[in-house]
Scaffold this active site. Structure first.
Site, PDB file in Angstrom:
ATOM      1  N   PHE A 137       0.856  -1.190   0.000  1.00 45.48           N
ATOM      2  CA  PHE A 137       0.000   0.000   0.000  1.00 45.48           C
ATOM      3  C   PHE A 137       0.888   1.235   0.000  1.00 45.48           C
ATOM      4  O   PHE A 137       1.695   1.428   0.908  1.00 45.48           O
ATOM      5  CB  PHE A 137      -0.923   0.011   1.231  1.00 45.48           C
ATOM      6  CG  PHE A 137      -1.885   1.165   1.208  1.00 45.48           C
ATOM      7  CD1 PHE A 137      -3.044   1.108   0.436  1.00 45.48           C
ATOM      8  CD2 PHE A 137      -1.625   2.318   1.919  1.00 45.48           C
ATOM      9  CE1 PHE A 137      -3.923   2.184   0.386  1.00 45.48           C
ATOM     10  CE2 PHE A 137      -2.498   3.406   1.871  1.00 45.48           C
ATOM     11  CZ  PHE A 137      -3.654   3.331   1.108  1.00 45.48           C
ATOM     12  N   ASP A 222       9.354   2.640   1.576  1.00 45.36           N
ATOM     13  CA  ASP A 222       8.190   3.421   2.005  1.00 45.36           C
ATOM     14  C   ASP A 222       8.047   3.197   3.504  1.00 45.36           C
ATOM     15  O   ASP A 222       7.543   2.163   3.950  1.00 45.36           O
ATOM     16  CB  ASP A 222       6.954   2.924   1.235  1.00 45.36           C
ATOM     17  CG  ASP A 222       5.659   3.577   1.719  1.00 45.36           C
ATOM     18  OD1 ASP A 222       5.664   4.188   2.806  1.00 45.36           O
ATOM     19  OD2 ASP A 222       4.642   3.452   1.008  1.00 45.36           O
ATOM     20  N   LYS A 251       2.748  10.081   8.353  1.00 45.11           N
ATOM     21  CA  LYS A 251       2.089   9.656   9.602  1.00 45.11           C
ATOM     22  C   LYS A 251       2.788  10.223  10.844  1.00 45.11           C
ATOM     23  O   LYS A 251       2.627  11.391  11.152  1.00 45.11           O
ATOM     24  CB  LYS A 251       1.998   8.133   9.652  1.00 45.11           C
ATOM     25  CG  LYS A 251       1.054   7.563   8.581  1.00 45.11           C
ATOM     26  CD  LYS A 251       0.847   6.089   8.766  1.00 45.11           C
ATOM     27  CE  LYS A 251      -0.019   5.490   7.690  1.00 45.11           C
ATOM     28  NZ  LYS A 251      -1.446   5.727   7.845  1.00 45.11           N
TER      29      LYS A 251
HETATM   30  N1  PLP Z   1       2.420   4.245   2.404  1.00 48.43           N
HETATM   31  C1  PLP Z   1       2.078   3.468   3.444  1.00 48.43           C
HETATM   32  C2  PLP Z   1       2.976   2.332   3.827  1.00 48.43           C
HETATM   33  C3  PLP Z   1       0.916   3.719   4.171  1.00 48.43           C
HETATM   34  O1  PLP Z   1       0.588   2.925   5.201  1.00 48.43           O
HETATM   35  C4  PLP Z   1       0.100   4.808   3.776  1.00 48.43           C
HETATM   36  C5  PLP Z   1      -1.156   5.089   4.491  1.00 48.43           C
HETATM   37  O2  PLP Z   1      -1.698   4.300   5.208  1.00 48.43           O
HETATM   38  C6  PLP Z   1       0.495   5.589   2.686  1.00 48.43           C
HETATM   39  C7  PLP Z   1       1.669   5.286   2.031  1.00 48.43           C
HETATM   40  C8  PLP Z   1      -0.337   6.756   2.242  1.00 48.43           C
HETATM   41  O3  PLP Z   1      -0.236   7.796   3.144  1.00 48.43           O
HETATM   42  P1  PLP Z   1      -1.298   8.984   3.117  1.00 48.43           P
HETATM   43  O4  PLP Z   1      -2.617   8.391   3.469  1.00 48.43           O
HETATM   44  O5  PLP Z   1      -0.790   9.976   4.120  1.00 48.43           O
HETATM   45  O6  PLP Z   1      -1.285   9.540   1.734  1.00 48.43           O
END
Ligand code: PLP
Length: 393
Positions: A137, A222, A251
């Protein structure tokens, strides 16, 4: 207006994007959220791992108060003081040399994707493919949805951004098969959070690092969910003894304030002016909050996270002797476990009725990601509620 009227307005006026319970939150303090009916909830979701210092922490409130009296916004066309200070703090505390700031995890990932494609264009004869992993994700913009390996995204919002190929998670052979002259980067989560807390193996990551160096492919981690102390170290990659070329953070970095970052090494400082940016890059309020959160994290909060994470896992193992808990996993305060008898969503609903907020990312799994400054008292409360709602083996 009474809370039932407010709930009716919420249900009728907000664009439907998810299913929400009939609850409107009004206040947060420490580990707890409070709704319009005055009900108090123990929060083990923490905005999906966002509220690293708990709700309404003093450090954030005073940073916002001070910065808002000094400079709310300048323009990304100029440097501002907290932007400079935060870039210095992050780079001097890590293996990175350069910081780019934005507001969300998806934006930080888009920045990494753009940087990798720029590198491919300049140094690798236009290579633009990025290998990501199944079940990953990376966000909800069109491009980060295309990068994500989440099954539910597969057929949505066609046509997809091109150039993403998916390997099996934690499977080096699967990645090797996909590498070609067109590959400019490999991007992955060290722990797949949304997929149910899937942890990658050390050998897999070490081998990935080796291959990326050999093939001149950028390695992007990520760490939107795993970064900023969540796993008991500032960055999750520290557990693996490797360094990526790019890391993305969001986050926890803002502790609840919209803030994200992409960090990279000097070699990849290759954007030409105008190729990347944004109205809110280095926004002074966000920067001031980032600095305040970072200083708190460095002041014992990350150690607390590691300790409390171990305590939760130990207690879960104990619980699993008698109850339907199995497959306990996680690092620091990103913990997952599976249920053998109850569906994850049903269990999360039962806990909600007992005033505990927890998340079920997959059909059988439960994810815990509380604030990093949690105490033993709140962990005891968690286990009291879990025990009340779990089914015996
Ligand atoms: N990458 C990861 C691993 C995530 O868990 C998330 C959100 O849960 C995102 C990217 C996307 O972040 P955002 O919702 O702040 O765009």
């Amino acid at each position: 207006m009474n809370s039932d009227n407010l709930i009716q307005i919420a249900n009728n006026k907000l664009l439907t994007v998810t299913t929400r319970p009939d609850i409107i939150m009004v206040k947060g303090k420490g580990m707890y959220l409070y709704d319009t009916k005055g009900k108090k909830y123990l929060d083990f979701v923490a905005g999906w791992g966002v509220n690293s210092l708990g709700h309404s922490p003093k450090a954030i409130a005073s940073a916002l108060k001070k910065q808002s009296k000094t400079l709310v916004n300048a323009s990304p066309a100029y440097y501002n003081l907290p932007m400079v200070e935060f870039a210095k703090l992050l780079t001097e505390s890590s293996c990175f040399d350069r910081a780019f700031f934005c507001s969300t995890g998806a934006e930080a990932n888009e920045s990494a994707i753009k940087l990798a494609r720029k590198y491919g264009a300049v140094h690798k004869k236009g290579a633009s493919d990025i290998i990501t992993t199944l079940d990953s994700f990376h966000g909800r913009t069109l491009t980060t949805m295309a990068a994500s390996g989440k099954t539910a995204f597969r057929k949505l919002f066609e046509p997809k951004t091109k150039g993403f190929v998916k390997a099996k998670f934690n499977d080096i052979k699967s990645i090797k098969k996909l590498i070609s002259k067109k590959t400019c980067a490999i991007m992955l989560e060290l722990i797949q959070g949304e997929a149910g807390v899937n942890i990658s193996d050390k050998e897999y990551i070490t081998e990935l690092r080796r291959i990326c160096r050999k093939e001149d492919i950028l390695l992007i981690f990520d760490e939107v969910q795993t970064g900023m102390g969540r796993t008991g170290k500032l960055f999750c990659f520290e557990h693996y003894g490797v360094e990526p070329d790019i890391v993305t953070l969001a986050k926890g970095i803002g502790g609840g304030f919209p803030l994200s970052a992409m960090l990279t090494k000097e070699t990849y400082n290759i954007f030409e002016p105008g190729e990347q940016g944004g109205t809110y890059t280095g926004q002074p309020l966000a920067m001031a909050v980032g600095i305040a959160v970072f200083k708190e994290l460095q002041n014992g909060v990350i150690e607390n996270c590691a300790k409390m994470g171990d305590l939760i896992k130990t207690k879960l193992y104990k619980l699993s002797e008698e109850y339907e808990v199995t497959n306990i996993r996680g690092m620091g305060l990103l913990i997952g476990f599976d249920l053998t008898k109850t569906k994850g969503k049903d269990f999360a609903n039962k806990c909600l009725n007992s005033n505990l907020l927890i998340n079920s990312p997959q059909e059988k799994s439960i994810r815990l990601m509380p604030p990093l400054n949690i105490t033993e008292k709140e962990i005891d409360e968690l286990f009291w509620i879990l025990e009340k709602n779990l089914v015996k083996k």
